[in-house]
Motif scaffolding. Structure first.
Motif, mmCIF file in Angstrom:
data_model
loop_
_atom_site.group_PDB
_atom_site.id
_atom_site.type_symbol
_atom_site.label_atom_id
_atom_site.label_comp_id
_atom_site.label_asym_id
_atom_site.label_seq_id
_atom_site.Cartn_x
_atom_site.Cartn_y
_atom_site.Cartn_z
ATOM 1 N N ALA A 297 0.843 -1.208 0.000
ATOM 2 C CA ALA A 297 0.000 0.000 0.000
ATOM 3 C C ALA A 297 0.876 1.257 0.000
ATOM 4 C CB ALA A 297 -0.911 -0.001 1.213
ATOM 5 N N LYS A 298 0.329 2.327 -0.632
ATOM 6 C CA LYS A 298 1.141 3.547 -0.810
ATOM 7 C C LYS A 298 0.422 4.789 -0.288
ATOM 8 C CE LYS A 298 3.745 2.138 -4.904
ATOM 9 N NZ LYS A 298 3.012 1.037 -5.528
ATOM 10 N N TYR A 299 1.210 5.666 0.302
ATOM 11 C CA TYR A 299 0.738 6.999 0.693
ATOM 12 C C TYR A 299 1.424 7.985 -0.241
ATOM 13 C CZ TYR A 299 -0.517 10.842 3.830
ATOM 14 O OH TYR A 299 -1.062 11.979 4.381
ATOM 15 N N VAL A 300 0.645 8.687 -1.053
ATOM 16 C CA VAL A 300 1.232 9.641 -2.001
ATOM 17 C C VAL A 300 0.754 11.043 -1.615
ATOM 18 C CG1 VAL A 300 1.512 10.287 -4.423
ATOM 19 C CG2 VAL A 300 1.140 7.880 -3.821
ATOM 20 N N THR A 301 1.683 11.877 -1.220
ATOM 21 C CA THR A 301 1.281 13.247 -0.872
ATOM 22 C C THR A 301 1.724 14.231 -1.947
ATOM 23 O OG1 THR A 301 1.375 15.038 0.741
ATOM 24 C CG2 THR A 301 3.344 13.638 0.578
ATOM 25 N N LEU A 302 0.828 15.170 -2.264
ATOM 26 C CA LEU A 302 1.148 16.221 -3.234
ATOM 27 C C LEU A 302 1.680 17.465 -2.547
ATOM 28 C CD1 LEU A 302 -1.902 15.949 -5.656
ATOM 29 C CD2 LEU A 302 0.496 15.508 -6.206
ATOM 30 N N VAL A 303 1.599 17.470 -1.224
ATOM 31 C CA VAL A 303 2.025 18.663 -0.502
ATOM 32 C C VAL A 303 3.421 18.391 0.049
ATOM 33 C CG1 VAL A 303 1.396 20.341 1.255
ATOM 34 C CG2 VAL A 303 -0.393 19.094 0.023
ATOM 35 N N THR A 304 4.417 18.877 -0.660
ATOM 36 C CA THR A 304 5.807 18.560 -0.340
ATOM 37 C C THR A 304 6.611 19.849 -0.140
ATOM 38 O OG1 THR A 304 6.859 18.696 -2.511
ATOM 39 C CG2 THR A 304 5.542 16.716 -2.088
ATOM 40 N N PRO A 305 7.701 19.775 0.606
ATOM 41 C CA PRO A 305 8.499 20.993 0.840
ATOM 42 C C PRO A 305 9.560 21.233 -0.222
ATOM 43 C CG PRO A 305 9.306 19.214 2.215
ATOM 44 C CD PRO A 305 8.188 18.629 1.400
ATOM 45 N N PHE A 306 9.525 20.484 -1.333
ATOM 46 C CA PHE A 306 10.615 20.532 -2.311
ATOM 47 C C PHE A 306 10.936 21.969 -2.766
ATOM 48 C CE2 PHE A 306 11.663 20.197 -6.990
ATOM 49 C CZ PHE A 306 13.022 20.085 -6.782
ATOM 50 N N LEU A 307 9.915 22.673 -3.302
ATOM 51 C CA LEU A 307 10.195 24.010 -3.848
ATOM 52 C C LEU A 307 10.503 25.014 -2.735
ATOM 53 C CD1 LEU A 307 7.618 24.166 -6.787
ATOM 54 C CD2 LEU A 307 10.075 23.767 -6.912
ATOM 55 N N CYS A 308 9.868 24.836 -1.578
ATOM 56 C CA CYS A 308 10.189 25.729 -0.441
ATOM 57 C C CYS A 308 11.640 25.547 -0.036
ATOM 58 C CB CYS A 308 9.297 25.424 0.762
ATOM 59 S SG CYS A 308 7.618 25.942 0.531
ATOM 60 N N ASN A 309 12.101 24.290 -0.038
ATOM 61 C CA ASN A 309 13.496 24.027 0.338
ATOM 62 C C ASN A 309 14.463 24.716 -0.609
ATOM 63 O OD1 ASN A 309 12.825 22.466 2.511
ATOM 64 N ND2 ASN A 309 13.141 20.496 1.487
ATOM 65 N N THR A 310 14.191 24.605 -1.936
ATOM 66 C CA THR A 310 15.136 25.215 -2.884
ATOM 67 C C THR A 310 15.041 26.742 -2.838
ATOM 68 O OG1 THR A 310 13.540 24.842 -4.657
ATOM 69 C CG2 THR A 310 15.353 23.267 -4.481
ATOM 70 N N ASP A 311 13.838 27.275 -2.553
ATOM 71 C CA ASP A 311 13.720 28.738 -2.398
ATOM 72 C C ASP A 311 14.526 29.209 -1.197
ATOM 73 O OD1 ASP A 311 12.060 29.093 -4.551
ATOM 74 O OD2 ASP A 311 10.199 28.958 -3.411
ATOM 75 N N ARG A 312 14.455 28.417 -0.118
ATOM 76 C CA ARG A 312 15.064 28.830 1.161
ATOM 77 C C ARG A 312 16.569 28.581 1.185
ATOM 78 N NH1 ARG A 312 15.199 25.952 5.957
ATOM 79 N NH2 ARG A 312 14.212 24.215 4.881
ATOM 80 N N LEU A 313 16.975 27.429 0.634
ATOM 81 C CA LEU A 313 18.366 27.003 0.812
ATOM 82 C C LEU A 313 19.203 27.085 -0.466
ATOM 83 C CD1 LEU A 313 17.563 23.779 2.889
ATOM 84 C CD2 LEU A 313 18.386 25.950 3.789
ATOM 85 N N GLY A 314 18.562 27.389 -1.577
ATOM 86 C CA GLY A 314 19.276 27.336 -2.862
ATOM 87 C C GLY A 314 19.121 25.931 -3.445
ATOM 88 N N ILE A 315 19.506 25.809 -4.726
ATOM 89 C CA ILE A 315 19.236 24.558 -5.443
ATOM 90 C C ILE A 315 19.969 23.366 -4.807
ATOM 91 C CG2 ILE A 315 19.546 23.343 -7.645
ATOM 92 C CD1 ILE A 315 17.332 25.376 -7.751
ATOM 93 N N ALA A 316 21.273 23.485 -4.608
ATOM 94 C CA ALA A 316 22.046 22.321 -4.158
ATOM 95 C C ALA A 316 21.615 21.885 -2.753
ATOM 96 C CB ALA A 316 23.531 22.648 -4.190
ATOM 97 N N ASP A 317 21.629 22.824 -1.803
ATOM 98 C CA ASP A 317 21.283 22.458 -0.428
ATOM 99 C C ASP A 317 19.806 22.090 -0.315
ATOM 100 O OD1 ASP A 317 23.847 22.897 0.192
ATOM 101 O OD2 ASP A 317 23.536 24.744 1.324
ATOM 102 N N GLY A 318 18.978 22.792 -1.088
ATOM 103 C CA GLY A 318 17.533 22.494 -1.044
ATOM 104 C C GLY A 318 17.243 21.088 -1.539
ATOM 105 N N MET A 319 17.931 20.696 -2.615
ATOM 106 C CA MET A 319 17.711 19.342 -3.146
ATOM 107 C C MET A 319 18.259 18.296 -2.175
ATOM 108 S SD MET A 319 18.220 19.949 -7.181
ATOM 109 C CE MET A 319 17.564 18.495 -7.887
ATOM 110 N N LEU A 320 19.372 18.611 -1.559
ATOM 111 C CA LEU A 320 19.952 17.683 -0.581
ATOM 112 C C LEU A 320 18.991 17.503 0.597
ATOM 113 C CD1 LEU A 320 22.575 16.098 -0.027
ATOM 114 C CD2 LEU A 320 23.332 18.037 1.349
#
Ligand code: NDP
Length: 398
Positions: A297-320
Motif C-alpha cells: 500500500a502507498k501513501y502519495v502526498t502532493l504537498v511537499t516541501p521541495f520548492l520551499c526548500n530550494t527557495d530557502r536554501l538554494g538549489i544544491a542544499d535544497g535538493m539535498l
C-alpha cells in the motif's frame, strides 16, 4: 532557418507585418495580487525548437500554484529550469505570465511537429510546466509533447479546467502510485481533500477504473463529490466524524462510525490500498495508519516541501535537504509495511490523450466552479487565493 511550416499568413496582422506583441496579464515582481498588470504589449511567443507549437489561448484554468508563483514560490527551481547554465541575471523571468491550464487552437507548428499529430487549426489542451510562460495571454508556445487534442465534447472553458489537475493526478496515482485502468477494480482508495481541483478529477478517474473511493471534504462539498461517484464521504470539519455509505444516505446517523477527529484511523475500516493526500499539514501523522500494512500500500502526498526548500536554501542544499527528508520518511514508513511517496506535477501530453478519450466517453466531466473574463484575472486569482475550491476557476481569454 525558419522552424515553421504551414500558412504563415495566420500570424500576420492586417498591416502584413509579423505579430510581435499580444495582450497578456503579467507580473514584473513577486508579491500580492496588486503585482498583476494587464498589457497589450507582451512579447509574442516564438518557436525556438522545431518540436514546438504556438497556440491561441481560448481559456485558461487557474490553480493554487499560480497564486503561490505570484508570490515567488519555486522561483529558484524555475530559474534553474529556464536557465540551467545560470547565464541570465536574476529577475530575467519578468515579465512573467501565470496560468498553467490552457485550451485553444494551434496557430503554428515547428518543422518537426508531424502533421499526423498536430496541424494548424487543431483544438488542443495542455498543462503548462511552471517554468514556461503561462496561459493568461492570447498566445503561448509549448512543446508538442505537452499538448493533446482537446476532448470534442468540452467547450474551451470546460477543457481549461482539466489538464493541470489531470496531469498531477496521473503523475501521483499512475506514475507514483502504480494504479492503472486494469488494476483498480479491487482497490480501496482514500483521497484527502476531494472537493478541489485534483480531488474532483481523481475521484472520477479512479471511479472510471473501478476503484472503491473514499474522500474527505467539508460537509457542504458532500453533494458535489457524491455526484462524481464517490462511495464514502468523510466530513473532516465535523468534530464527530462519520463515514457514510453512498447507497444508504438515510442511514447516515445510525450507520455512523463516530469518533473524534484524532481517532479517525481507528474506525475507518477496512484499510486502504492507496491514500492520495491533497491536504498536507498534520495529515501524515494519522492518515498513514489507514493503509493496509505489508500489502504494497502507498501513501502519495502532493504537498511537499521541495520548492520551499530550494527557495530557502538554494538549489544544491535544497535538493539535498529534500532528498534526506523524503528518504528518511520513506524508510521510516517502509519499516511499518507501507510505502511513502511524494507526488509531483509532470507535463504529459500522452496522459492527456487517454484522459481526452475518457472525457469523450462520458467517464470524466469538467468541474468548473466559476468563470471569469480576461479583464477579471485579478478577481479570478483572488477567488483561488481564498481557497475552499469546489472544482476549478477558469478565465475566458478569447
Ligand atoms: P484546491 O485549492 O483546488 O483544493 C483544495 C481542496 O481541499 C478544497 O476544496 C478545500 O476545501 C479542501 N480542503 C482544505 N482543507 C482540507 C482538509 N483538512 N481536509 C479535506 N479537504 C480539505 O487545490 P488542488 O486540488 O488544486 O491541489 C491540492 C493540493 O495539491 C494543493 O496543496 C496544491 O498545492 C497541491 N498540488 C501539488 C502539486 C505538486 O506538483 N506537488 C501539483 C498540484 C497541486 P475546504 O477548505 O472548503 O474544505
Amino acid at each position: 532557418k525558419t522552424l515553421v511550416h504551414g500558412d504563415q499568413r495566420r500570424l500576420f496582422n492586417t498591416s502584413n507585418s509579423r505579430m510581435t506583441i499580444m495582450p497578456a496579464w503579467v507580473i514584473d515582481r513577486y508579491g500580492s495580487n496588486d503585482v498583476l498588470r494587464f498589457t497589450k504589449n507582451a512579447g509574442f511567443p516564438i518557436i525556438n525548437y522545431p518540436n514546438e507549437v504556438v497556440v491561441q489561448v481560448h481559456a485558461a484554468g487557474l490553480n493554487p500554484i499560480d497564486v503561490s508563483m505570484r508570490g515567488g514560490y519555486g522561483a529558484a527551481t524555475m530559474a534553474m529550469k529556464r536557465d540551467p547554465l545560470n547565464i541570465n541575471q536574476s529577475g530575467s523571468e519578468f515579465p512573467l505570465i501565470l496560468g498553467r491550464d490552457m485550451s485553444g487552437v494551434i496557430m503554428e507548428c515547428g518543422l518537426d511537429v508531424a502533421s499526423a499529430y498536430f496541424k494548424e487549426g487543431d483544438e488542443v489542451w495542455a498543462a503548462i510546466p511552471p517554468w514556461k510562460q503561462g496561459s493568461l495571454a492570447e498566445f503561448v508556445v509549448l512543446s508538442a509533447n505537452e499538448v493533446s487534442k482537446k476532448p470534442k465534447c468540452l467547450s474551451h472553458i470546460e477543457a481549461a479546467a482539466v489538464p493541470y489537475v489531470a496531469a498531477t493526478a496521473w503523475s501521483a496515482l499512475v506514475n507514483t502510485g502504480g494504479l492503472n485502468k486494469d488494476n483498480c477494480a479491487k482497490k480501496r482508495i482514500l483521497i484527502l481533500g476531494g472537493s478541489g481541483g485534483v480531488g474532483t478529477f481523481s475521484i472520477q478517474m479512479l471511479k472510471a477504473w473501478g476503484a472503491h473511493v473514499t474522500v474527505t471534504c467539508s460537509q457542504n462539498a458532500e453533494r458535489l463529490v457524491r455526484g462524481l461517484g464517490v462511495d464514502h464521504v468523510v466530513d473532516y470539519t465535523s468534530t464527530l466524524i462519520g463515514v457514510w455509505e453512498n447507497d444508504s444516505p438515510c442511514n447516515k446517523m445510525n450507520s455512523l462510525s463516530v469518533s473524534l477527529h484524532l481517532s479517525l484511523p481507528l474506525f475507518l475500516h477496512p484499510r486502504f490500498d492507496l491514500v492520495l493526500d491533497n491536504v498536507g499539514g498534520d495529515t501524515e501523522s494519522w492518515a498513514l495508519g489507514l493503509l493496509k500494512p505489508w500489502c504494497g500500500a502507498k501513501y502519495v502526498t502532493l504537498v511537499t516541501p521541495f520548492l520551499c526548500n530550494t527557495d530557502r536554501l538554494g538549489i544544491a542544499d535544497g535538493m539535498l535537504q529534500t532528498g534526506v527528508t523524503v528518504a528518511s520518511k520513506a524508510l521510516k514508513h517502509l519499516s511499518k509495511g507501507v510505502h511513502y511517496r511524494w507526488g509531483m506535477f509532470a507535463p504529459n501530453g500522452l496522459a492527456l490523450d487517454d484522459i481526452s478519450e475518457m472525457v469523450d466517453a462520458g467517464k470524466i466531466r469538467a468541474v468548473v466552479e466559476e468563470e471569469f473574463t480576461f479583464s477579471q484575472v485579478p478577481q479570478a486569482m483572488l477567488k483561488v487565493e481564498k481557497g475552499h475550491a469546489r472544482g476549478k476557476t477558469v478565465v475566458k481569454i478569447s
